[in-house]
Design an enzyme around this catalytic site. Sequence first.
Site, PDB file in Angstrom:
ATOM      1  N   GLU A  74       0.859  -1.199   0.000  1.00 36.19           N
ATOM      2  CA  GLU A  74       0.000   0.000   0.000  1.00 36.19           C
ATOM      3  C   GLU A  74       0.893   1.246   0.000  1.00 36.19           C
ATOM      4  O   GLU A  74       1.864   1.295   0.759  1.00 36.19           O
ATOM      5  CB  GLU A  74      -0.835   0.042   1.291  1.00 36.19           C
ATOM      6  CG  GLU A  74      -2.143  -0.680   1.227  1.00 36.19           C
ATOM      7  CD  GLU A  74      -2.854  -0.618   2.586  1.00 36.19           C
ATOM      8  OE1 GLU A  74      -2.183  -0.558   3.634  1.00 36.19           O
ATOM      9  OE2 GLU A  74      -4.085  -0.652   2.584  1.00 36.19           O
ATOM     10  N   ARG A 127      -4.147  -4.931  -0.119  1.00 34.92           N
ATOM     11  CA  ARG A 127      -5.519  -4.420  -0.237  1.00 34.92           C
ATOM     12  C   ARG A 127      -5.872  -4.098  -1.693  1.00 34.92           C
ATOM     13  O   ARG A 127      -5.211  -4.540  -2.620  1.00 34.92           O
ATOM     14  CB  ARG A 127      -5.775  -3.212   0.683  1.00 34.92           C
ATOM     15  CG  ARG A 127      -5.739  -3.542   2.159  1.00 34.92           C
ATOM     16  CD  ARG A 127      -6.729  -2.690   2.942  1.00 34.92           C
ATOM     17  NE  ARG A 127      -6.736  -3.029   4.357  1.00 34.92           N
ATOM     18  CZ  ARG A 127      -6.024  -2.390   5.274  1.00 34.92           C
ATOM     19  NH1 ARG A 127      -5.289  -1.359   4.933  1.00 34.92           N
ATOM     20  NH2 ARG A 127      -6.082  -2.753   6.530  1.00 34.92           N
TER      21      ARG A 127
HETATM   22  O1  LIG Z   1      -8.913   2.736   2.586  1.00 31.91           O
HETATM   23  C1  LIG Z   1      -8.121   2.826   3.554  1.00 31.91           C
HETATM   24  C2  LIG Z   1      -6.992   2.025   3.671  1.00 31.91           C
HETATM   25  C3  LIG Z   1      -6.160   2.184   4.745  1.00 31.91           C
HETATM   26  N1  LIG Z   1      -6.421   3.113   5.699  1.00 31.91           N
HETATM   27  C4  LIG Z   1      -5.477   3.310   6.817  1.00 31.91           C
HETATM   28  C5  LIG Z   1      -5.464   2.228   7.859  1.00 31.91           C
HETATM   29  C6  LIG Z   1      -4.053   2.299   8.391  1.00 31.91           C
HETATM   30  O2  LIG Z   1      -3.960   3.333   9.375  1.00 31.91           O
HETATM   31  C7  LIG Z   1      -3.233   2.718   7.180  1.00 31.91           C
HETATM   32  C8  LIG Z   1      -2.506   1.605   6.483  1.00 31.91           C
HETATM   33  O3  LIG Z   1      -3.152   0.386   6.669  1.00 31.91           O
HETATM   34  P1  LIG Z   1      -2.383  -0.991   7.052  1.00 31.91           P
HETATM   35  O4  LIG Z   1      -3.467  -1.945   7.388  1.00 31.91           O
HETATM   36  O5  LIG Z   1      -1.471  -0.734   8.186  1.00 31.91           O
HETATM   37  O6  LIG Z   1      -1.617  -1.352   5.828  1.00 31.91           O
HETATM   38  O7  LIG Z   1      -4.153   3.323   6.289  1.00 31.91           O
HETATM   39  C9  LIG Z   1      -7.539   3.904   5.594  1.00 31.91           C
HETATM   40  O8  LIG Z   1      -7.816   4.741   6.479  1.00 31.91           O
HETATM   41  N2  LIG Z   1      -8.350   3.747   4.522  1.00 31.91           N
END
Ligand SMILES: O=c1ccn([C@H]2C[C@H](O)[C@@H](COP(=O)(O)O)O2)c(=O)[nH]1
Length: 254
Positions: A74, A127
């Site tokens: 990501e 994702r």
């Molecule tokens: O659509 C989204 C995808 C991710 N996030 C946020 C959730 C986490 O704080 C970070 C990165 O996610 P990880 O699960 O640590 O890879 O981004 C979001 O708000 N919305």
Amino acid sequence: MYMYILCSISSTASLCNTCITSHFNYATLFTYSSHMYILHTIPSTICIEGNIASGKTTCLEYFSKTSNIEVLTEPVSKWRNVRGHNPLGLMYQDPTRWGITLQTYIQLTMLDQHLSTISAPMRMMERSIYSAKYIFVENLYRSGKMPEVDFAVLSEWFEWITQNIAIPVDLIVYLQSSPQTCHERLKERCREEEKIIPLEYLEAIHQLYEDWLIKKTSFNVPAPVLVISADDDLQKMILQYEENREKILSGSNV
Ligand SMILES: O=c1ccn([C@H]2C[C@H](O)[C@@H](COP(=O)(O)O)O2)c(=O)[nH]1
Ligand SMILES: Nc1ncnc2c1ncn2[C@@H]1O[C@H](COP(=O)(O)OP(=O)(O)O)[C@@H](O)[C@H]1O
């Protein structure tokens, strides 16, 4: 003006009338421009899904050593810094004001990853554009932290994108973990913006993932789902990845 036609291919290439966007290991994209079709082979796509800090990046790092796979984590660094602004941090500080800003940018960066040209025959992504909408936008909206107008605008964007651009996914690997485990790992990882995330937030994300990928009661699931239990320690996780390697790399959940 380009028109995209995606055709499912099993062994021999043929142009079909209907677009099939799942259950294939190999696909061909015909771009139609003025009077001619241009044939491109597009790599199959595996999306690693799961709660925050469930171990997705760690899983991708493990598979990055496999030949013929291109791993796309990501783009969190972009979400933390777009032209000097930090939409991820802003969203956690004030989700009602900044939720749409972050999720619009995430939708763009995820679309970019789905469509990016890679040289390997297989793309393993962290994702997808689908979970951004079905899990995170949905959570902001359901928890009352996203105004209805913001949700409507994001939904219109998402629907336009998914109806006009082929975004094939061949397999979803769901790292299923308890919210408690994720909370522990999140504290350990200690990302500045995420320090304020309470257990309840992870519970809500977990429930949305379960409804989407296990119960299959909420939204369209764009590909078969392979569930891997992700509460185990790293050594046991590696064993599970090895046990499931063939299924993952063949893009199959059976
Ligand atoms: O659509 C989204 C995808 C991710 N996030 C946020 C959730 C986490 O704080 C970070 C990165 O996610 P990880 O699960 O640590 O890879 O981004 C979001 O708000 N919305
Ligand atoms: N199986 C595991 N056991 C213990 N800690 C783990 C495990 N997998 C990942 N971690 C640690 O948990 C944190 C979150 O993992 P990460 O792969 O970044 O999750 P995600 O990408 O899903 O947010 C990191 O500090 C990582 O080192």
